[in-house]
Design a protein around this motif. Structure first.
Motif, PDB file in Angstrom:
ATOM      1  N   GLY A   1      50.211  41.002  37.922  1.00 33.16           N
ATOM      2  CA  GLY A   1      50.494  40.883  39.290  1.00 33.16           C
ATOM      3  C   GLY A   1      49.760  41.549  40.509  1.00 33.16           C
ATOM      4  N   ASP A   2      49.320  42.713  40.068  1.00 31.22           N
ATOM      5  CA  ASP A   2      48.218  43.310  40.783  1.00 31.22           C
ATOM      6  C   ASP A   2      46.885  42.888  41.096  1.00 31.22           C
ATOM      7  OD1 ASP A   2      49.245  46.845  39.845  1.00 31.22           O
ATOM      8  OD2 ASP A   2      50.245  45.440  41.179  1.00 31.22           O
ATOM      9  N   SER A   3      46.105  43.342  42.213  1.00 33.09           N
ATOM     10  CA  SER A   3      44.805  42.930  42.438  1.00 33.09           C
ATOM     11  C   SER A   3      43.833  44.249  42.180  1.00 33.09           C
ATOM     12  CB  SER A   3      44.721  42.480  43.929  1.00 33.09           C
ATOM     13  OG  SER A   3      45.600  41.517  44.026  1.00 33.09           O
ATOM     14  N   LEU A   4      42.793  43.511  41.813  1.00 34.95           N
ATOM     15  CA  LEU A   4      41.438  44.373  41.668  1.00 34.95           C
ATOM     16  C   LEU A   4      40.124  43.908  41.969  1.00 34.95           C
ATOM     17  CD1 LEU A   4      41.555  47.146  40.104  1.00 34.95           C
ATOM     18  CD2 LEU A   4      40.652  45.970  37.917  1.00 34.95           C
ATOM     19  N   ARG A   5      39.396  44.536  42.580  1.00 30.48           N
ATOM     20  CA  ARG A   5      38.031  44.015  42.975  1.00 30.48           C
ATOM     21  C   ARG A   5      36.981  44.741  42.420  1.00 30.48           C
ATOM     22  NH1 ARG A   5      34.594  43.553  48.566  1.00 30.48           N
ATOM     23  NH2 ARG A   5      34.156  45.716  48.401  1.00 30.48           N
ATOM     24  N   LEU A   6      36.253  43.916  41.417  1.00 35.26           N
ATOM     25  CA  LEU A   6      34.920  44.279  40.836  1.00 35.26           C
ATOM     26  C   LEU A   6      33.684  44.397  41.668  1.00 35.26           C
ATOM     27  CD1 LEU A   6      35.671  42.916  37.171  1.00 35.26           C
ATOM     28  CD2 LEU A   6      36.383  44.987  38.219  1.00 35.26           C
ATOM     29  N   SER A   7      32.733  45.157  41.524  1.00 36.77           N
ATOM     30  CA  SER A   7      31.570  45.204  42.291  1.00 36.77           C
ATOM     31  C   SER A   7      30.359  44.863  41.433  1.00 36.77           C
ATOM     32  CB  SER A   7      31.510  46.178  43.179  1.00 36.77           C
ATOM     33  OG  SER A   7      32.577  46.227  44.017  1.00 36.77           O
ATOM     34  N   CYS A   8      29.452  44.626  41.739  1.00 37.25           N
ATOM     35  CA  CYS A   8      28.074  44.572  40.729  1.00 37.25           C
ATOM     36  C   CYS A   8      27.087  45.030  41.853  1.00 37.25           C
ATOM     37  CB  CYS A   8      27.968  43.627  40.019  1.00 37.25           C
ATOM     38  SG  CYS A   8      26.503  43.407  39.162  1.00 37.25           S
ATOM     39  N   ALA A   9      26.065  45.988  41.523  1.00 39.82           N
ATOM     40  CA  ALA A   9      25.026  46.422  42.370  1.00 39.82           C
ATOM     41  C   ALA A   9      23.735  45.628  41.525  1.00 39.82           C
ATOM     42  CB  ALA A   9      24.860  47.813  42.561  1.00 39.82           C
TER      43      ALA A   9
ATOM     44  N   SER B   1      32.056  36.435  45.271  1.00 39.24           N
ATOM     45  CA  SER B   1      31.347  36.578  46.426  1.00 39.24           C
ATOM     46  C   SER B   1      29.974  37.523  46.385  1.00 39.24           C
ATOM     47  CB  SER B   1      32.159  36.890  47.644  1.00 39.24           C
ATOM     48  OG  SER B   1      32.460  38.195  47.429  1.00 39.24           O
ATOM     49  N   ARG B   2      29.201  37.285  47.074  1.00 40.10           N
ATOM     50  CA  ARG B   2      27.835  38.045  47.178  1.00 40.10           C
ATOM     51  C   ARG B   2      27.635  38.451  48.588  1.00 40.10           C
ATOM     52  NH1 ARG B   2      23.352  34.792  44.062  1.00 40.10           N
ATOM     53  NH2 ARG B   2      22.075  36.630  44.681  1.00 40.10           N
ATOM     54  N   ASP B   3      26.738  39.668  48.827  1.00 44.29           N
ATOM     55  CA  ASP B   3      26.243  40.099  49.981  1.00 44.29           C
ATOM     56  C   ASP B   3      24.798  40.566  49.586  1.00 44.29           C
ATOM     57  OD1 ASP B   3      25.504  41.556  52.272  1.00 44.29           O
ATOM     58  OD2 ASP B   3      27.178  42.514  52.480  1.00 44.29           O
ATOM     59  N   ASN B   4      23.766  39.502  49.969  1.00 48.15           N
ATOM     60  CA  ASN B   4      22.224  39.671  49.670  1.00 48.15           C
ATOM     61  C   ASN B   4      21.806  40.651  50.483  1.00 48.15           C
ATOM     62  OD1 ASN B   4      22.478  37.571  47.706  1.00 48.15           O
ATOM     63  ND2 ASN B   4      21.814  36.148  49.170  1.00 48.15           N
ATOM     64  N   ALA B   5      22.449  41.181  51.430  1.00 50.98           N
ATOM     65  CA  ALA B   5      21.666  42.109  52.303  1.00 50.98           C
ATOM     66  C   ALA B   5      21.985  43.458  51.672  1.00 50.98           C
ATOM     67  CB  ALA B   5      22.510  42.274  53.706  1.00 50.98           C
ATOM     68  N   LYS B   6      22.953  43.694  50.809  1.00 49.96           N
ATOM     69  CA  LYS B   6      23.223  44.771  49.986  1.00 49.96           C
ATOM     70  C   LYS B   6      23.211  44.533  48.442  1.00 49.96           C
ATOM     71  CE  LYS B   6      27.131  46.318  53.014  1.00 49.96           C
ATOM     72  NZ  LYS B   6      28.357  46.413  53.428  1.00 49.96           N
ATOM     73  N   ASN B   7      22.699  43.617  48.113  1.00 51.25           N
ATOM     74  CA  ASN B   7      22.328  43.188  46.481  1.00 51.25           C
ATOM     75  C   ASN B   7      23.620  43.398  45.956  1.00 51.25           C
ATOM     76  OD1 ASN B   7      19.793  42.445  47.351  1.00 51.25           O
ATOM     77  ND2 ASN B   7      18.938  44.675  46.905  1.00 51.25           N
ATOM     78  N   MET B   8      24.638  42.867  46.326  1.00 50.17           N
ATOM     79  CA  MET B   8      26.168  43.184  45.550  1.00 50.17           C
ATOM     80  C   MET B   8      26.462  41.900  45.488  1.00 50.17           C
ATOM     81  SD  MET B   8      26.253  46.595  45.309  1.00 50.17           S
ATOM     82  CE  MET B   8      28.303  46.426  45.192  1.00 50.17           C
ATOM     83  N   VAL B   9      27.404  41.794  44.180  1.00 51.77           N
ATOM     84  CA  VAL B   9      28.399  40.450  44.017  1.00 51.77           C
ATOM     85  C   VAL B   9      29.678  41.243  43.557  1.00 51.77           C
ATOM     86  CG1 VAL B   9      27.677  40.553  41.598  1.00 51.77           C
ATOM     87  CG2 VAL B   9      28.306  38.538  42.794  1.00 51.77           C
ATOM     88  N   TYR B  10      30.710  40.435  44.120  1.00 53.18           N
ATOM     89  CA  TYR B  10      32.072  40.965  43.758  1.00 53.18           C
ATOM     90  C   TYR B  10      32.760  39.713  43.143  1.00 53.18           C
ATOM     91  CZ  TYR B  10      30.401  43.701  47.622  1.00 53.18           C
ATOM     92  OH  TYR B  10      29.602  44.602  48.691  1.00 53.18           O
ATOM     93  N   LEU B  11      33.852  40.459  42.512  1.00 55.84           N
ATOM     94  CA  LEU B  11      34.996  39.716  42.054  1.00 55.84           C
ATOM     95  C   LEU B  11      36.322  40.097  42.376  1.00 55.84           C
ATOM     96  CD1 LEU B  11      35.465  37.174  39.978  1.00 55.84           C
ATOM     97  CD2 LEU B  11      35.770  38.594  38.070  1.00 55.84           C
ATOM     98  N   GLN B  12      37.000  39.443  43.342  1.00 50.03           N
ATOM     99  CA  GLN B  12      38.255  39.767  43.650  1.00 50.03           C
ATOM    100  C   GLN B  12      39.291  39.087  42.757  1.00 50.03           C
ATOM    101  OE1 GLN B  12      39.345  41.868  46.330  1.00 50.03           O
ATOM    102  NE2 GLN B  12      41.417  41.266  45.294  1.00 50.03           N
ATOM    103  N   MET B  13      40.048  39.817  42.174  1.00 46.99           N
ATOM    104  CA  MET B  13      40.975  39.260  41.049  1.00 46.99           C
ATOM    105  C   MET B  13      42.398  39.630  41.823  1.00 46.99           C
ATOM    106  SD  MET B  13      39.188  40.558  37.662  1.00 46.99           S
ATOM    107  CE  MET B  13      39.462  42.139  37.830  1.00 46.99           C
ATOM    108  N   ASN B  14      43.215  38.419  41.927  1.00 45.94           N
ATOM    109  CA  ASN B  14      44.380  38.760  42.274  1.00 45.94           C
ATOM    110  C   ASN B  14      45.592  38.155  41.109  1.00 45.94           C
ATOM    111  OD1 ASN B  14      43.554  39.405  44.837  1.00 45.94           O
ATOM    112  ND2 ASN B  14      43.531  37.489  45.659  1.00 45.94           N
ATOM    113  N   ASN B  15      46.793  38.516  41.451  1.00 46.52           N
ATOM    114  CA  ASN B  15      47.715  38.066  40.316  1.00 46.52           C
ATOM    115  C   ASN B  15      47.215  38.212  38.921  1.00 46.52           C
ATOM    116  OD1 ASN B  15      50.241  37.025  39.640  1.00 46.52           O
ATOM    117  ND2 ASN B  15      49.621  34.840  39.659  1.00 46.52           N
TER     118      ASN B  15
END
Length: 126
Positions: free
Chosen positions: A15-23, A73-87
């Motif tokens: 039930g928790d959430s976690l956000r993964l990041s990738c540089a 999601s991604r932020d090309n200015a920061k060269n990052m991609v994210y994975l928001q994981m809920n529930n």
């Protein structure tokens, strides 16, 4: 040559959430035009597709088992991609990998991805 480094994994409860990041480190301007994806691999199972986002961030595709719970999601200015994981569910427990494919499409197959990160462990307890 693209290098990918994941972070953000950990131990959480169902039930928790976690956000993964990738540089993502890129060497040329053409490297920015790449699809970025998340895959995961649970113990004893094959690596499987989770989500992909195209180079502009305007299009995404998800595996059925994460639709409505995960957001890429991604932020090309920061060269990052994210994975928001809920529930999160116990069956989401796996090593999560970031991957890059030099394509304008959004491939879901493993072999379309040439570049991989080292992975980050996500453990969901019940």
């Amino acid at each position: 040559q693209v290098q990918l480094v994941e972070s953000g994994g950990g131990l959480v409860q169902a039930g928790d959430s976690l956000r993964l990041s990738c540089a993502a480190s890129v060497r040329t301007s053409s490297d920015y035009r790449m699809a970025l994806a998340w895959f995961r691999q649970a113990p004893g199972k094959e690596r499987e597709f989770v989500a992909v986002i195209n180079w502009s961030g305007g299009s995404t595709t998800y595996a059925d088992f994460v639709k409505g719970r995960f957001t890429i999601s991604r932020d090309n200015a920061k060269n990052m991609v994210y994975l928001q994981m809920n529930n999160l569910k116990p069956e989401d427990t796996a090593v999560y990998y970031c991957a890059a494919s030099m394509t304008s499409s959004q491939p879901m197959g493993l072999f379309a991805y040439r570049y991989w990160g080292q992975g980050t462990q996500v453990t969901v307890s019940s």
